[in-house]
Design a protein around this motif. Structure first.
Motif, PDB file in Angstrom:
ATOM      1  N   CYS A 178      45.330   7.391  23.891  1.00 29.25           N
ATOM      2  CA  CYS A 178      45.369   8.764  24.404  1.00 29.25           C
ATOM      3  C   CYS A 178      45.001   9.790  23.331  1.00 29.25           C
ATOM      4  O   CYS A 178      44.468  10.855  23.653  1.00 29.25           O
ATOM      5  CB  CYS A 178      46.738   9.081  24.988  1.00 29.25           C
ATOM      6  SG  CYS A 178      47.069   8.175  26.501  1.00 29.25           S
ATOM      7  N   ALA A 179      45.283   9.498  22.084  1.00 30.87           N
ATOM      8  CA  ALA A 179      44.934  10.420  21.004  1.00 30.87           C
ATOM      9  C   ALA A 179      43.423  10.610  20.904  1.00 30.87           C
ATOM     10  O   ALA A 179      42.952  11.681  20.514  1.00 30.87           O
ATOM     11  CB  ALA A 179      45.479   9.915  19.674  1.00 30.87           C
ATOM     12  N   PHE A 180      42.665   9.602  21.276  1.00 32.54           N
ATOM     13  CA  PHE A 180      41.216   9.682  21.171  1.00 32.54           C
ATOM     14  C   PHE A 180      40.543  10.198  22.436  1.00 32.54           C
ATOM     15  O   PHE A 180      39.319  10.297  22.476  1.00 32.54           O
ATOM     16  CB  PHE A 180      40.630   8.327  20.766  1.00 32.54           C
ATOM     17  CG  PHE A 180      40.748   8.065  19.303  1.00 32.54           C
ATOM     18  CD1 PHE A 180      39.735   8.440  18.437  1.00 32.54           C
ATOM     19  CD2 PHE A 180      41.883   7.490  18.769  1.00 32.54           C
ATOM     20  CE1 PHE A 180      39.835   8.231  17.075  1.00 32.54           C
ATOM     21  CE2 PHE A 180      42.005   7.277  17.415  1.00 32.54           C
ATOM     22  CZ  PHE A 180      40.979   7.651  16.562  1.00 32.54           C
ATOM     23  N   LEU A 181      41.305  10.526  23.455  1.00 37.22           N
ATOM     24  CA  LEU A 181      40.705  11.092  24.663  1.00 37.22           C
ATOM     25  C   LEU A 181      40.359  12.553  24.413  1.00 37.22           C
ATOM     26  O   LEU A 181      41.234  13.335  24.035  1.00 37.22           O
ATOM     27  CB  LEU A 181      41.672  10.983  25.847  1.00 37.22           C
ATOM     28  CG  LEU A 181      41.975   9.585  26.347  1.00 37.22           C
ATOM     29  CD1 LEU A 181      43.000   9.641  27.466  1.00 37.22           C
ATOM     30  CD2 LEU A 181      40.712   8.889  26.813  1.00 37.22           C
ATOM     31  N   THR A 235      33.477  10.364  16.713  1.00 33.11           N
ATOM     32  CA  THR A 235      33.342   9.650  17.986  1.00 33.11           C
ATOM     33  C   THR A 235      32.093  10.102  18.738  1.00 33.11           C
ATOM     34  O   THR A 235      31.469   9.295  19.431  1.00 33.11           O
ATOM     35  CB  THR A 235      34.594   9.824  18.868  1.00 33.11           C
ATOM     36  OG1 THR A 235      34.793  11.202  19.156  1.00 33.11           O
ATOM     37  CG2 THR A 235      35.818   9.233  18.197  1.00 33.11           C
ATOM     38  N   TYR A 236      31.715  11.375  18.585  1.00 29.76           N
ATOM     39  CA  TYR A 236      30.474  11.856  19.197  1.00 29.76           C
ATOM     40  C   TYR A 236      29.271  11.118  18.598  1.00 29.76           C
ATOM     41  O   TYR A 236      28.369  10.686  19.316  1.00 29.76           O
ATOM     42  CB  TYR A 236      30.324  13.365  18.994  1.00 29.76           C
ATOM     43  CG  TYR A 236      28.930  13.868  19.221  1.00 29.76           C
ATOM     44  CD1 TYR A 236      28.397  13.922  20.502  1.00 29.76           C
ATOM     45  CD2 TYR A 236      28.128  14.258  18.150  1.00 29.76           C
ATOM     46  CE1 TYR A 236      27.098  14.368  20.717  1.00 29.76           C
ATOM     47  CE2 TYR A 236      26.842  14.699  18.354  1.00 29.76           C
ATOM     48  CZ  TYR A 236      26.335  14.749  19.636  1.00 29.76           C
ATOM     49  OH  TYR A 236      25.050  15.183  19.840  1.00 29.76           O
ATOM     50  N   TRP A 279      28.707  13.316  27.366  1.00 29.39           N
ATOM     51  CA  TRP A 279      28.661  11.863  27.558  1.00 29.39           C
ATOM     52  C   TRP A 279      28.750  11.088  26.247  1.00 29.39           C
ATOM     53  O   TRP A 279      29.498  10.108  26.168  1.00 29.39           O
ATOM     54  CB  TRP A 279      27.443  11.444  28.379  1.00 29.39           C
ATOM     55  CG  TRP A 279      27.649  11.778  29.823  1.00 29.39           C
ATOM     56  CD1 TRP A 279      26.989  12.708  30.549  1.00 29.39           C
ATOM     57  CD2 TRP A 279      28.635  11.220  30.696  1.00 29.39           C
ATOM     58  NE1 TRP A 279      27.494  12.766  31.823  1.00 29.39           N
ATOM     59  CE2 TRP A 279      28.502  11.855  31.947  1.00 29.39           C
ATOM     60  CE3 TRP A 279      29.606  10.250  30.554  1.00 29.39           C
ATOM     61  CZ2 TRP A 279      29.298  11.547  33.032  1.00 29.39           C
ATOM     62  CZ3 TRP A 279      30.409   9.938  31.639  1.00 29.39           C
ATOM     63  CH2 TRP A 279      30.250  10.579  32.855  1.00 29.39           C
ATOM     64  N   PRO A 280      28.017  11.469  25.219  1.00 24.22           N
ATOM     65  CA  PRO A 280      28.209  10.740  23.949  1.00 24.22           C
ATOM     66  C   PRO A 280      29.627  10.877  23.397  1.00 24.22           C
ATOM     67  O   PRO A 280      30.198   9.903  22.885  1.00 24.22           O
ATOM     68  CB  PRO A 280      27.197  11.375  22.998  1.00 24.22           C
ATOM     69  CG  PRO A 280      26.192  12.018  23.873  1.00 24.22           C
ATOM     70  CD  PRO A 280      26.893  12.408  25.127  1.00 24.22           C
ATOM     71  N   LEU A 281      30.203  12.075  23.531  1.00 20.18           N
ATOM     72  CA  LEU A 281      31.568  12.292  23.047  1.00 20.18           C
ATOM     73  C   LEU A 281      32.563  11.442  23.834  1.00 20.18           C
ATOM     74  O   LEU A 281      33.426  10.779  23.248  1.00 20.18           O
ATOM     75  CB  LEU A 281      31.950  13.771  23.151  1.00 20.18           C
ATOM     76  CG  LEU A 281      33.385  14.125  22.775  1.00 20.18           C
ATOM     77  CD1 LEU A 281      33.642  13.827  21.311  1.00 20.18           C
ATOM     78  CD2 LEU A 281      33.658  15.580  23.099  1.00 20.18           C
ATOM     79  N   LEU A 282      32.440  11.426  25.149  1.00 22.74           N
ATOM     80  CA  LEU A 282      33.369  10.657  25.974  1.00 22.74           C
ATOM     81  C   LEU A 282      33.236   9.159  25.715  1.00 22.74           C
ATOM     82  O   LEU A 282      34.237   8.461  25.523  1.00 22.74           O
ATOM     83  CB  LEU A 282      33.129  10.959  27.459  1.00 22.74           C
ATOM     84  CG  LEU A 282      34.091  10.300  28.432  1.00 22.74           C
ATOM     85  CD1 LEU A 282      35.508  10.798  28.199  1.00 22.74           C
ATOM     86  CD2 LEU A 282      33.661  10.569  29.856  1.00 22.74           C
ATOM     87  N   GLY A 319      38.875   4.718  20.901  1.00 30.77           N
ATOM     88  CA  GLY A 319      40.284   4.663  21.293  1.00 30.77           C
ATOM     89  C   GLY A 319      40.711   3.266  21.706  1.00 30.77           C
ATOM     90  O   GLY A 319      41.785   2.796  21.322  1.00 30.77           O
ATOM     91  N   VAL A 320      39.882   2.586  22.481  1.00 28.67           N
ATOM     92  CA  VAL A 320      40.211   1.219  22.923  1.00 28.67           C
ATOM     93  C   VAL A 320      40.277   0.275  21.728  1.00 28.67           C
ATOM     94  O   VAL A 320      41.229  -0.505  21.585  1.00 28.67           O
ATOM     95  CB  VAL A 320      39.195   0.723  23.975  1.00 28.67           C
ATOM     96  CG1 VAL A 320      39.307  -0.771  24.195  1.00 28.67           C
ATOM     97  CG2 VAL A 320      39.371   1.467  25.285  1.00 28.67           C
TER      98      VAL A 320
END
Length: 180
Positions: free
Chosen positions: A52-55, A97-98, A131-134, A141-142
């Motif tokens: 959740c921290a990475f969402l 993450t992006y 989209w790249p960020l998500l 996160g996973v």
């Protein structure tokens, strides 16, 4: 036990139950399994909290609370780990993450954002990086959540075994001394 380590930094469960943002959960917060510090509940809490921290969404704590209820993980640890991404750490983490998401999608990495203080500019820029960020955030996160789950499981088992081995010689010496 590792339980002492976690208990030292955990917030009081009564304060969390009374917190206005969690009050909507009602009777679910009175489930004692949400407050136990066991190997399974803490490792699941790391799984939930780090994911959740990475969402890249608002309300990460709410998502962590719901997932903690569903997965029977320690609620306080799950919610506390969400604060890995706080206002100071969010920019570098989400930029990283992006970049991962842009690399996976094979899209151009936008190093500069042409931002103006209007709604149209904000929508355009978010649409370009969303989209790249998500993708990068969910994937990171996973991976980190699974890695932390395995590490906590391993650390807990190692810690318990280590303390049993330290206690074992002292116990036998006491029995031998009493026999004499």
């Amino acid at each position: 036990m590792p339980r002492k380590i976690f208990k030292k930094y955990m917030p009081d469960q009564h304060k969390l139950r009374a917190h206005p943002s969690l009050r909507w959960l009602g009777d679910h917060l009175h489930n004692p399994n949400l407050w136990h510090l066991t190997r399974k509940s803490v490792s699941r809490a790391f799984l939930v909290g780090i994911f959740c921290a990475f969402l890249p969404i608002p309300g990460q704590m709410l998502v962590a609370a719901v997932l903690a209820l569903l997965m029977a993980s320690n609620l306080a640890v799950s919610i506390g780990l969400v604060w890995l991404t706080n206002p100071l750490t969010m920019p570098p983490i989400f930029y990283f993450t992006y970049r991962i998401g842009a690399w996976l999608l094979d899209t151009h990495i936008r190093d500069r954002i042409n931002f103006h203080w209007d709604l149209a500019s904000l929508q355009t820029e978010i649409a370009a990086i969303w989209w790249p960020l998500l993708l990068g955030s969910v994937l990171t996160g996973v991976v980190l959540a699974l890695l932390s789950y395995v590490c906590i499981q391993w650390f807990w088992i190692w810690h318990v075994n280590h303390h049993w081995k330290k206690r074992k010689p002292g116990r036998f010496r006491q029995k031998d001394d009493q026999a004499d």
